[in-house]
Design an enzyme around this catalytic site. Sequence first.
Site: not given
Length: 134
Positions: A31-32, A94, A100, A102
């Site tokens: 995750d960025i 979201q 997705h 996490h």
Amino acid sequence: MSENCLFCGIVAGSIPSQQVAENERAIAFMDINPATRGHLLVIPRAHAKDLRESAPEDLTAATLLAQSLVTTVIERLDADGANLLSCIGADAWQSVFHTHLHVIPRYKNDPLQLPWHPTPGDMEEIAATAAELR
């Protein structure tokens, strides 16, 4: 594939990512905007807005990949635990509308605090809600 989806771009390779694992139906990448060190996203390769729209086979593949990554982050990053989180809808945080999960490593003194603070509920209301869901 959805033309305007960030995660579909990552799947296609047109958007760069730090991919760490994959299987036939899912990929995992860093995750960025990490909540903690090692925060990963696991996504099905096939586009679906959220887990309600995902094919069962895609959800299974993504969940199994996430399961293996929980073990990996705990062992390799010396994490004390992990959160597995799926957000469904903007009001549930979201921000990318592609299914997705996490995988968030947790550390004893990390600063992450989710906004949910458990407090005892009304048992009659809990029972009534359970009846609605049955």
